[in-house]
Design a protein around this motif. Structure first.
Motif, mmCIF file in Angstrom:
data_model
loop_
_atom_site.group_PDB
_atom_site.id
_atom_site.type_symbol
_atom_site.label_atom_id
_atom_site.label_comp_id
_atom_site.label_asym_id
_atom_site.label_seq_id
_atom_site.Cartn_x
_atom_site.Cartn_y
_atom_site.Cartn_z
ATOM 1 N N UNK A 1 -6.576 -9.807 -16.250
ATOM 2 C CA UNK A 1 -6.492 -8.622 -16.973
ATOM 3 C C UNK A 1 -7.261 -7.600 -15.835
ATOM 4 N N UNK A 2 -8.335 -8.027 -15.309
ATOM 5 C CA UNK A 2 -9.119 -7.154 -14.592
ATOM 6 C C UNK A 2 -8.988 -7.022 -12.998
ATOM 7 N N UNK A 3 -7.834 -7.682 -12.641
ATOM 8 C CA UNK A 3 -7.480 -7.845 -11.116
ATOM 9 C C UNK A 3 -7.013 -6.444 -10.567
ATOM 10 N N UNK A 4 -6.689 -5.282 -11.403
ATOM 11 C CA UNK A 4 -6.217 -4.303 -10.930
ATOM 12 C C UNK A 4 -7.325 -3.162 -11.294
ATOM 13 N N UNK A 5 -8.409 -3.445 -11.806
ATOM 14 C CA UNK A 5 -9.423 -2.557 -12.259
ATOM 15 C C UNK A 5 -10.342 -2.297 -11.082
ATOM 16 N N UNK A 6 -11.145 -1.008 -11.352
ATOM 17 C CA UNK A 6 -12.085 -0.853 -10.353
ATOM 18 C C UNK A 6 -11.759 0.352 -9.493
ATOM 19 N N UNK A 7 -10.584 1.037 -10.053
ATOM 20 C CA UNK A 7 -10.266 2.401 -9.463
ATOM 21 C C UNK A 7 -9.475 2.285 -8.474
ATOM 22 N N UNK A 8 -9.023 1.172 -7.827
ATOM 23 C CA UNK A 8 -8.465 1.052 -6.452
ATOM 24 C C UNK A 8 -6.865 1.365 -6.749
ATOM 25 N N UNK A 9 -6.424 0.826 -7.818
ATOM 26 C CA UNK A 9 -5.133 1.052 -8.442
ATOM 27 C C UNK A 9 -4.772 2.305 -8.549
ATOM 28 N N UNK A 10 -3.106 2.572 -8.295
ATOM 29 C CA UNK A 10 -2.702 4.146 -8.485
ATOM 30 C C UNK A 10 -3.009 4.771 -9.808
ATOM 31 N N UNK A 11 -3.058 5.701 -10.216
ATOM 32 C CA UNK A 11 -3.038 6.428 -11.557
ATOM 33 C C UNK A 11 -1.579 6.350 -12.063
ATOM 34 N N UNK A 12 -1.541 6.421 -13.385
ATOM 35 C CA UNK A 12 -0.007 6.437 -13.759
ATOM 36 C C UNK A 12 0.929 7.455 -13.244
ATOM 37 N N UNK A 13 0.459 8.632 -12.795
ATOM 38 C CA UNK A 13 1.444 9.501 -12.325
ATOM 39 C C UNK A 13 1.942 9.095 -10.781
ATOM 40 N N UNK A 14 1.507 7.817 -10.302
ATOM 41 C CA UNK A 14 1.888 7.491 -9.131
ATOM 42 C C UNK A 14 3.349 6.865 -9.323
ATOM 43 N N UNK A 15 3.857 6.748 -10.707
ATOM 44 C CA UNK A 15 5.179 6.361 -10.999
ATOM 45 C C UNK A 15 6.150 7.507 -10.537
ATOM 46 N N UNK A 16 5.725 8.742 -10.298
ATOM 47 C CA UNK A 16 6.718 9.667 -10.079
ATOM 48 C C UNK A 16 7.120 9.652 -8.748
ATOM 49 N N UNK A 17 6.275 8.876 -7.893
ATOM 50 C CA UNK A 17 6.434 8.874 -6.288
ATOM 51 C C UNK A 17 7.561 7.663 -6.066
ATOM 52 N N UNK A 18 7.772 6.991 -7.107
ATOM 53 C CA UNK A 18 8.571 5.836 -6.808
ATOM 54 C C UNK A 18 10.354 6.284 -7.060
ATOM 55 N N UNK A 19 11.140 5.762 -6.193
ATOM 56 C CA UNK A 19 12.485 6.006 -6.359
ATOM 57 C C UNK A 19 13.095 5.329 -7.732
ATOM 58 N N UNK A 20 14.104 5.506 -8.120
ATOM 59 C CA UNK A 20 14.735 4.750 -9.122
ATOM 60 C C UNK A 20 14.962 3.337 -8.843
ATOM 61 N N UNK A 21 15.437 2.940 -7.800
ATOM 62 C CA UNK A 21 15.397 1.590 -7.185
ATOM 63 C C UNK A 21 14.210 1.037 -7.223
ATOM 64 N N UNK A 22 13.100 1.530 -6.753
ATOM 65 C CA UNK A 22 11.882 0.730 -6.628
ATOM 66 C C UNK A 22 11.244 0.860 -8.333
ATOM 67 N N UNK A 23 11.496 1.787 -9.201
ATOM 68 C CA UNK A 23 11.150 1.450 -10.547
ATOM 69 C C UNK A 23 11.780 0.506 -11.345
ATOM 70 N N UNK A 24 13.180 0.176 -10.914
ATOM 71 C CA UNK A 24 13.962 -0.884 -11.387
ATOM 72 C C UNK A 24 13.365 -2.305 -11.094
ATOM 73 N N UNK A 25 12.815 -2.325 -9.621
ATOM 74 C CA UNK A 25 12.370 -3.465 -9.144
ATOM 75 C C UNK A 25 10.869 -3.741 -9.699
ATOM 76 N N UNK A 26 10.093 -2.631 -9.914
ATOM 77 C CA UNK A 26 8.872 -2.691 -10.755
ATOM 78 C C UNK A 26 8.954 -3.178 -11.996
ATOM 79 N N UNK A 27 10.053 -2.601 -12.854
ATOM 80 C CA UNK A 27 10.135 -3.415 -14.063
ATOM 81 C C UNK A 27 10.519 -4.872 -13.888
#
Length: 213
Positions: A136-162
């Motif tokens: 649960x804590x592996x992506x904590x600590x501020x290094x991971x992208x903020x939620x609005x980083x989703x907007x930078x993903x293409x529709x295909x990248x979003x499909x793959x992230x899901x």
């Protein structure tokens, strides 16, 4: 349905025999090979048709973590689950960030271990319950992208992230989206870069934490 082909990597012959006996209790799984250290594991993984690799962390000649890194560097995308006695936070984090698809402890009850192996073979992320807080804590600590980083993903990248959030392998994603495994790898690499993450496990946890499913 074809059998799940598994490679056991451990430097203790007795433990390998025990895992073999446990796995072969399930008619849908078969042990395709064994290796006693990381060097052998890297060689064998590159020649056998495998669905899952169960690998110890602490071995002579080459440990499991280095073997994992070399396999991923060599383009081996077979699902790899660390099966070890080490519950050290650093080992868990290092393995998952290096591309492991799970981390199980050897002191699990045999029935529970077999169930987790089956889940891993089905494409799920598996981790011993007592290690869940580390995951649960592996992506904590501020290094991971903020939620609005989703907007930078293409529709295909979003499909793959899901798909990653559901624990799907590259092969499963390729089949689901009707694209090649090579194309999936490219998209995974791109979305990890955009999100500032280092592994598909981190991406999966990040996606779940941000409601991507």
């Amino acid at each position: 349905m074809s059998e799940t082909r598994i490679l056991i990597v451990d430097d203790h012959p007795l433990f390998r025999r025990g895992v073999r006996q446990l796995v072969e209790m399930d008619p849908d799984m078969v042990i395709a090979g064994e290796a006693s250290n990381g060097i052998e594991a890297v060689e064998v993984a590159g020649t056998l048709d495998l669905d899952l690799i169960l690998m110890d962390m602490n071995m002579a000649k080459m440990d499991g973590l280095e073997a994992l890194r070399q396999m991923r560097s060599n383009g081996i995308d077979t699902r790899i689950v660390m099966l070890t006695v080490s519950d050290a936070d650093d080992d868990v984090v290092a393995a998952l960030r290096a591309g492991a698809d799970g981390y199980l402890l050897k002191d699990m009850e045999p029935e529970d271990l077999l169930a987790r192996i089956k889940e891993a073979a089905e494409g799920k992320l598996v981790i011993s319950p007592q290690l869940a807080a580390i995951l649960a804590g592996i992506v904590s600590g501020g290094r991971a992208a903020p939620a609005d980083a989703l907007a930078t993903l293409t529709s295909r990248e979003l499909d793959i992230l899901r798909a990653l959030a559901r624990g799907m392998s590259n092969k499963m994603v390729a089949r689901r989206l009707d694209i090649t495994e090579g194309t999936v790898k490219v998209h995974v690499k791109n979305l990890l870069r955009k999100l500032g993450l280092r592994s598909r496990v981190e991406a999966a946890v990040w996606a779940v934490n941000h409601g991507v499913s």
